[in-house]
Design a protein around this motif. Sequence first.
Motif, PDB file in Angstrom:
ATOM      1  N   PRO A 105      37.495  71.404  38.638  1.00 40.50           N
ATOM      2  CA  PRO A 105      36.250  70.815  38.584  1.00 40.50           C
ATOM      3  C   PRO A 105      36.149  71.724  36.816  1.00 40.50           C
ATOM      4  CG  PRO A 105      36.174  72.315  40.690  1.00 40.50           C
ATOM      5  CD  PRO A 105      37.571  72.208  39.962  1.00 40.50           C
ATOM      6  N   VAL A 106      36.166  72.516  36.471  1.00 38.80           N
ATOM      7  CA  VAL A 106      36.430  73.016  35.314  1.00 38.80           C
ATOM      8  C   VAL A 106      36.934  72.420  34.462  1.00 38.80           C
ATOM      9  CG1 VAL A 106      35.625  75.533  34.003  1.00 38.80           C
ATOM     10  CG2 VAL A 106      35.378  75.498  35.974  1.00 38.80           C
ATOM     11  N   SER A 107      38.218  72.332  34.474  1.00 40.18           N
ATOM     12  CA  SER A 107      38.871  71.532  33.028  1.00 40.18           C
ATOM     13  C   SER A 107      38.599  70.216  33.469  1.00 40.18           C
ATOM     14  CB  SER A 107      40.593  70.837  34.364  1.00 40.18           C
ATOM     15  OG  SER A 107      41.343  72.401  34.439  1.00 40.18           O
ATOM     16  N   ILE A 108      37.692  69.101  34.725  1.00 46.18           N
ATOM     17  CA  ILE A 108      37.893  68.132  34.946  1.00 46.18           C
ATOM     18  C   ILE A 108      36.817  67.901  33.391  1.00 46.18           C
ATOM     19  CG2 ILE A 108      36.711  65.686  36.344  1.00 46.18           C
ATOM     20  CD1 ILE A 108      38.052  66.917  38.170  1.00 46.18           C
ATOM     21  N   GLN A 112      36.273  66.138  29.976  1.00 51.51           N
ATOM     22  CA  GLN A 112      35.129  64.770  29.655  1.00 51.51           C
ATOM     23  C   GLN A 112      34.226  65.172  28.008  1.00 51.51           C
ATOM     24  OE1 GLN A 112      32.961  64.859  33.456  1.00 51.51           O
ATOM     25  NE2 GLN A 112      32.240  63.034  32.321  1.00 51.51           N
ATOM     26  N   ILE A 113      33.902  66.384  28.311  1.00 50.46           N
ATOM     27  CA  ILE A 113      32.576  67.364  26.952  1.00 50.46           C
ATOM     28  C   ILE A 113      34.114  66.598  25.583  1.00 50.46           C
ATOM     29  CG2 ILE A 113      31.777  68.593  25.904  1.00 50.46           C
ATOM     30  CD1 ILE A 113      30.975  69.893  28.629  1.00 50.46           C
ATOM     31  N   VAL A 114      35.083  67.633  25.612  1.00 49.22           N
ATOM     32  CA  VAL A 114      35.687  67.386  25.080  1.00 49.22           C
ATOM     33  C   VAL A 114      35.942  65.510  24.124  1.00 49.22           C
ATOM     34  CG1 VAL A 114      38.112  67.901  23.702  1.00 49.22           C
ATOM     35  CG2 VAL A 114      36.793  69.504  24.978  1.00 49.22           C
ATOM     36  N   GLU A 115      36.312  65.517  25.214  1.00 48.61           N
ATOM     37  CA  GLU A 115      36.071  63.266  24.795  1.00 48.61           C
ATOM     38  C   GLU A 115      35.005  63.089  23.993  1.00 48.61           C
ATOM     39  OE1 GLU A 115      39.589  62.760  24.956  1.00 48.61           O
ATOM     40  OE2 GLU A 115      38.818  60.794  23.715  1.00 48.61           O
ATOM     41  N   ILE A 116      33.970  62.938  25.228  1.00 51.98           N
ATOM     42  CA  ILE A 116      32.576  62.603  24.240  1.00 51.98           C
ATOM     43  C   ILE A 116      32.988  63.786  22.834  1.00 51.98           C
ATOM     44  CG2 ILE A 116      29.980  63.132  23.819  1.00 51.98           C
ATOM     45  CD1 ILE A 116      30.703  62.869  27.183  1.00 51.98           C
ATOM     46  N   LEU A 231      23.058  62.186  22.391  1.00 48.40           N
ATOM     47  CA  LEU A 231      23.791  61.117  22.516  1.00 48.40           C
ATOM     48  C   LEU A 231      24.922  61.790  23.812  1.00 48.40           C
ATOM     49  CD1 LEU A 231      24.507  60.070  18.921  1.00 48.40           C
ATOM     50  CD2 LEU A 231      23.229  59.165  21.035  1.00 48.40           C
ATOM     51  N   PHE A 232      24.978  63.008  23.121  1.00 48.06           N
ATOM     52  CA  PHE A 232      26.278  63.920  24.300  1.00 48.06           C
ATOM     53  C   PHE A 232      25.906  63.471  25.679  1.00 48.06           C
ATOM     54  CE2 PHE A 232      26.684  67.639  27.273  1.00 48.06           C
ATOM     55  CZ  PHE A 232      27.589  67.793  26.890  1.00 48.06           C
ATOM     56  N   ALA A 233      23.940  63.826  25.956  1.00 54.02           N
ATOM     57  CA  ALA A 233      23.568  64.138  26.701  1.00 54.02           C
ATOM     58  C   ALA A 233      23.857  62.492  27.915  1.00 54.02           C
ATOM     59  CB  ALA A 233      22.528  64.207  27.053  1.00 54.02           C
ATOM     60  N   ARG A 234      23.708  61.712  27.212  1.00 51.93           N
ATOM     61  CA  ARG A 234      23.281  60.519  27.913  1.00 51.93           C
ATOM     62  C   ARG A 234      24.992  59.792  28.081  1.00 51.93           C
ATOM     63  NH1 ARG A 234      18.411  57.229  24.609  1.00 51.93           N
ATOM     64  NH2 ARG A 234      16.888  58.778  25.844  1.00 51.93           N
ATOM     65  N   GLU A 235      25.676  60.082  27.260  1.00 46.86           N
ATOM     66  CA  GLU A 235      27.177  59.655  27.787  1.00 46.86           C
ATOM     67  C   GLU A 235      27.583  61.214  29.073  1.00 46.86           C
ATOM     68  OE1 GLU A 235      30.274  58.983  26.436  1.00 46.86           O
ATOM     69  OE2 GLU A 235      28.944  57.342  25.338  1.00 46.86           O
ATOM     70  N   ALA A 341      41.082  63.773  40.698  1.00 48.12           N
ATOM     71  CA  ALA A 341      41.896  63.657  39.641  1.00 48.12           C
ATOM     72  C   ALA A 341      40.744  62.678  38.599  1.00 48.12           C
ATOM     73  CB  ALA A 341      43.122  62.568  39.710  1.00 48.12           C
ATOM     74  N   ALA A 342      40.612  61.769  38.614  1.00 45.68           N
ATOM     75  CA  ALA A 342      40.089  61.305  37.591  1.00 45.68           C
ATOM     76  C   ALA A 342      38.613  61.430  37.903  1.00 45.68           C
ATOM     77  CB  ALA A 342      40.538  59.253  37.817  1.00 45.68           C
ATOM     78  N   PRO A 343      37.861  62.013  36.470  1.00 46.66           N
ATOM     79  CA  PRO A 343      37.416  61.945  36.217  1.00 46.66           C
ATOM     80  C   PRO A 343      36.054  60.927  36.182  1.00 46.66           C
ATOM     81  CG  PRO A 343      37.786  62.662  34.286  1.00 46.66           C
ATOM     82  CD  PRO A 343      39.014  62.075  35.392  1.00 46.66           C
ATOM     83  N   GLU A 344      34.631  60.757  36.876  1.00 48.45           N
ATOM     84  CA  GLU A 344      33.857  60.018  37.107  1.00 48.45           C
ATOM     85  C   GLU A 344      32.311  60.931  36.466  1.00 48.45           C
ATOM     86  OE1 GLU A 344      31.298  61.327  39.841  1.00 48.45           O
ATOM     87  OE2 GLU A 344      32.650  62.762  40.007  1.00 48.45           O
ATOM     88  N   VAL A 345      32.085  59.701  35.541  1.00 47.20           N
ATOM     89  CA  VAL A 345      31.163  59.725  34.819  1.00 47.20           C
ATOM     90  C   VAL A 345      29.880  59.310  35.288  1.00 47.20           C
ATOM     91  CG1 VAL A 345      30.143  59.254  32.302  1.00 47.20           C
ATOM     92  CG2 VAL A 345      32.440  59.239  32.900  1.00 47.20           C
TER      93      VAL A 345
END
Length: 345
Positions: A105-108, A112-116, A231-235, A341-345
């Motif tokens: 979960p920490v990797s997921i 996600q954060i890095v991607e945003i 913007l980060f929080a909304r993503e 495996a696939a992070p859900e947003v």
Amino acid sequence: MNREDIEQIKAQIEALKCKTAKEVEEARVQILGKKGQVTRLFEEFRTIDKDMKREFGKTLNELKQTATAKIEELKAALGEENSAGVSGQDLSMPGDPLPLGSRHPVSIVREQIVEIFRKFGYDVAEGPEIEDDYHVFEALNFPANHPARDMQDTFFVSAGHINPLLLRTHTSSVQVRTMERSSLPIRVVCPGRVFRNEAISARAHCIFHQIEGLYIDENVTFADLKQALLLFAREMFGPDTQIRMRPSYFPFTEPSTEVDVSCNICHGQGCNVCKGTGWLEILGAGMVDPNVLEASGIDSKKYSGFAFGMGLERIAMLKWQVNDLRHYFENDLRFLSEFSAAPEV
Ligand code: DAH
């Protein structure tokens, strides 16, 4: 004992045919078992006189070899018939399932954060986990003996030096290393593992993960920080998410703020996750203190910037309502396999 009997038994053995494994086993018992034909001949052999022994010894041994070989041959033939392949295995059977691992979960959350932030144009920077006092404290405007150092219970690797080695207590140290080595403007996020001398409990651990963010350019203002975090929080938490900034203190930012997002469970109504407040604290942030810019050789009259830092375990806890930090480190498969495996947003 006579030669004809032996020849007859041999002929019978050679002509033997079996359809099932059971039949082969029965034949084996009948011929080579304790009371089998061949075994009985050997028993008789012991009682005959020397001359006869000379005559029959070799013949009997050959008979036994023929019988053993025949039984083996029958067994092998059955194996081939029952299977699709020569190995005796049914290749049409479904294979043993090989369970696929899943993302931690920490990797997921980290990805996600890095991607945003990558979408916002931020690079990723990393730094060492074993750091020195200068990069963790001194250059971030924690002077020696400053009480704010006590906010972070530090594991020291070497004590007593002017600039002791220690396990970094926050990823803010990577800010300093980035400022030292990069040309301006700077836009980075710095994910990494951090260490604090805390007693392990449901709410605290001596190892955890953070992501630091740093943006430095000309004319960066608090409004830019607010916009980036909104913007980060909304993503991250959904398009209806609101943010709230509360004044705070960090030695390396001025002004400093702690940032809450509207509770994505009750949407601000108040529930037990947000303890009835409707808000969840997710990060610390602020405008980079001019002392911090100057310590790394950046002209604070020309440049300004903002920084923020958040705990990954905490974000994952909010996202999946994990109620005990220790789960992240125990590697219990029942916990780990909960996360797709696939992070859900
Ligand atoms: N380093 C802080 C901590 O570990 C988190 C943090 C707060 C980072 C404010 C920042 C910031 O960059 O601006 O508690």
